[in-house]
Design an enzyme around this catalytic site. Structure first.
Site, PDB file in Angstrom:
ATOM      1  CG  HIS A 220      -6.280  -1.744   1.063  1.00  0.00           C
ATOM      2  ND1 HIS A 220      -7.178  -0.982  -0.388  1.00  0.00           N
ATOM      3  CD2 HIS A 220      -4.548  -0.805   0.750  1.00  0.00           C
ATOM      4  CE1 HIS A 220      -6.863   0.392  -0.187  1.00  0.00           C
ATOM      5  NE2 HIS A 220      -5.416   0.734   0.498  1.00  0.00           N
TER       6      HIS A 220
ATOM      7  CG  ASP B  57      -1.782   0.637   1.202  1.00  0.00           C
ATOM      8  OD1 ASP B  57      -2.029   1.370  -0.091  1.00  0.00           O
ATOM      9  OD2 ASP B  57      -2.732   1.638   2.333  1.00  0.00           O
TER      10      ASP B  57
ATOM     11  CG  HIS C  97      -7.300  -1.036  -4.185  1.00  0.00           C
ATOM     12  ND1 HIS C  97      -8.864  -0.975  -4.076  1.00  0.00           N
ATOM     13  CD2 HIS C  97      -7.414  -2.616  -3.254  1.00  0.00           C
ATOM     14  CE1 HIS C  97      -8.787  -0.919  -2.276  1.00  0.00           C
ATOM     15  NE2 HIS C  97      -8.497  -2.632  -2.403  1.00  0.00           N
TER      16      HIS C  97
ATOM     17  CG  HIS D 240      -4.826   3.720  -3.544  1.00  0.00           C
ATOM     18  ND1 HIS D 240      -3.558   4.190  -3.672  1.00  0.00           N
ATOM     19  CD2 HIS D 240      -5.659   3.475  -2.582  1.00  0.00           C
ATOM     20  CE1 HIS D 240      -3.350   3.312  -2.172  1.00  0.00           C
ATOM     21  NE2 HIS D 240      -4.694   2.846  -1.986  1.00  0.00           N
TER      22      HIS D 240
END
Length: 364
Positions: free
Chosen positions: A271, A171, A257, A254
């Site tokens: 995540h 991340d 994602h 992101h």
């Protein structure tokens, strides 16, 4: 436009620091609601109770049910009202902490977050990622302020599975990649205003620490030990990445994602594991030098992070599924529109498949 940088009022990190939680947060009120899932309560409740044992404060524990959803936030809000709570405290992982930050906002109460893992940059941010009850991304809830206090006990973090630290590195590795893109686009980050040099500097420092010390910290946590590398990487995952993304901006990594969350195939991933592949895809989308992309791939592999679609769990009907991911990644108001050039679903589709091909070259 003004330059803006936001952060928690106080960030505290150290080995065994949970025992001092009353000393750090007792001034915020006299009635505290601690929210954690059943497992986290088992490993933290006794320490919290001991810390508060000689105080006049009252503490209540509520069990988090697993999803940062509007339904869960409303359920906890009723507990706050019934128990006349002064301060809400989240103890656990990213979804627990996002839920508590949203709860603090809706109840207008001081908010404390105590991450027990370093797997996301959620703890420090004025942001909650809201999902449906089924775990599908729904929206970003931008909050008016960051948590009042963030407290990280690095021994608890080191006791967690090393895969979680690796996910946090995945991340956090997106931070500088996305901040750089936002700066080039003159995009407005979640903090508002123009991006400060401080935000860029924090993002760069975050990446530097992760490349230099990420593997060392990962290996140390496999043995449940706290080394200087662990302390530095936990700070990078939690604080530097949190301040960096929020004041520097999110971009394609992101958004990709979020696109992947529409596939049941990847729901088993954390995540940061999905973000890690999103970062590779963004680097391809930007046509960054192959040397930079390959450096990222190599680090991902050393940390056990996915570099191919097969490792993500996408093994059948690949093209059709990635079309869905690409469409979702380019939805209106997605952060992919912070890129310094127009991005279409076709662009994302091509970047994901190309990133997969690059990753396959390194997977034996």
């Amino acid at each position: 436009m003004a330059r803006i940088l936001i952060s928690p009022n106080k960030y505290i990190q150290g080995k065994g620091e949970l025992i001092n939680i009353h000393k750090h947060i007792g001034h915020l009120g006299s009635s505290f609601l601690f929210i954690a899932d059943e497992f986290v309560q088992k490993i933290t409740k006794a320490t919290i109770e001991e810390s508060f044992s000689n105080s006049n404060s009252t503490i209540t524990f509520a069990t988090f049910r697993g999803e940062c959803s509007k339904q869960e936030i409303n359920r906890l809000k009723n507990i706050v009202i019934e128990n006349k709570i002064d301060v809400v405290v989240g103890v656990g992982g990213g979804k627990t902490l996002d839920t508590v930050k949203a709860l603090g906002y809706y109840t207008n109460l001081p908010t404390v977050v105590v991450p027990t893992i370093a797997s996301t940059d959620a703890p420090c941010s004025a942001l909650s990622v809201i999902y449906t009850e089924d775990g599908v991304f729904e929206e970003y809830l931008v909050l008016p302020k960051n948590p009042d206090i963030v407290l990280v006990d690095t021994q608890i973090v080191a006791n967690a599975p090393a895969r979680l630290l690796a996910a946090g590195i995945g991340d956090a590795l997106a931070t500088y990649v996305e901040v750089r893109a936002c700066y080039e686009a003159n995009a407005i980050p979640m903090a508002g205003g123009n991006i400060t040099k401080s935000a860029i500097g924090l993002a760069e420092l975050c990446q530097k620490i992760l490349f230099e010390e990420g593997v060392s910290a990962y290996l140390a946590v496999q043995r449940k030990t706290v080394t200087k590398a662990v302390e530095n990487v936990v700070e990078a995952n939690t604080y530097l990445s949190g301040i960096g993304f929020e004041s520097g901006g999110l971009a394609a990594a992101h958004a990709i994602h979020n696109g992947f969350t529409v596939l049941e195939d990847v729901h088993h991933l954390y995540h940061g594991e999905k973000v890690a592949f999103g970062t590779l895809s963004q680097l391809v989308l930007e046509n960054r030098p192959m040397e930079e992309i390959e450096k990222m791939v190599r680090l991902n592999i050393e940390l056990g992070l996915p570099v191919t679609l097969e490792q993500m769990g996408v093994k059948e009907d690949v093209e059709a599924k990635i079309r869905k991911v690409a469409e979702a990644a380019c939805a209106e108001n997605e952060t992919i529109h912070n890129m310094p050039f127009k991005v279409t679903p076709d662009d994302v589709y091509a970047a994901i498949l190309a990133a997969d091909s690059i990753g396959k070259r390194f997977v034996k």
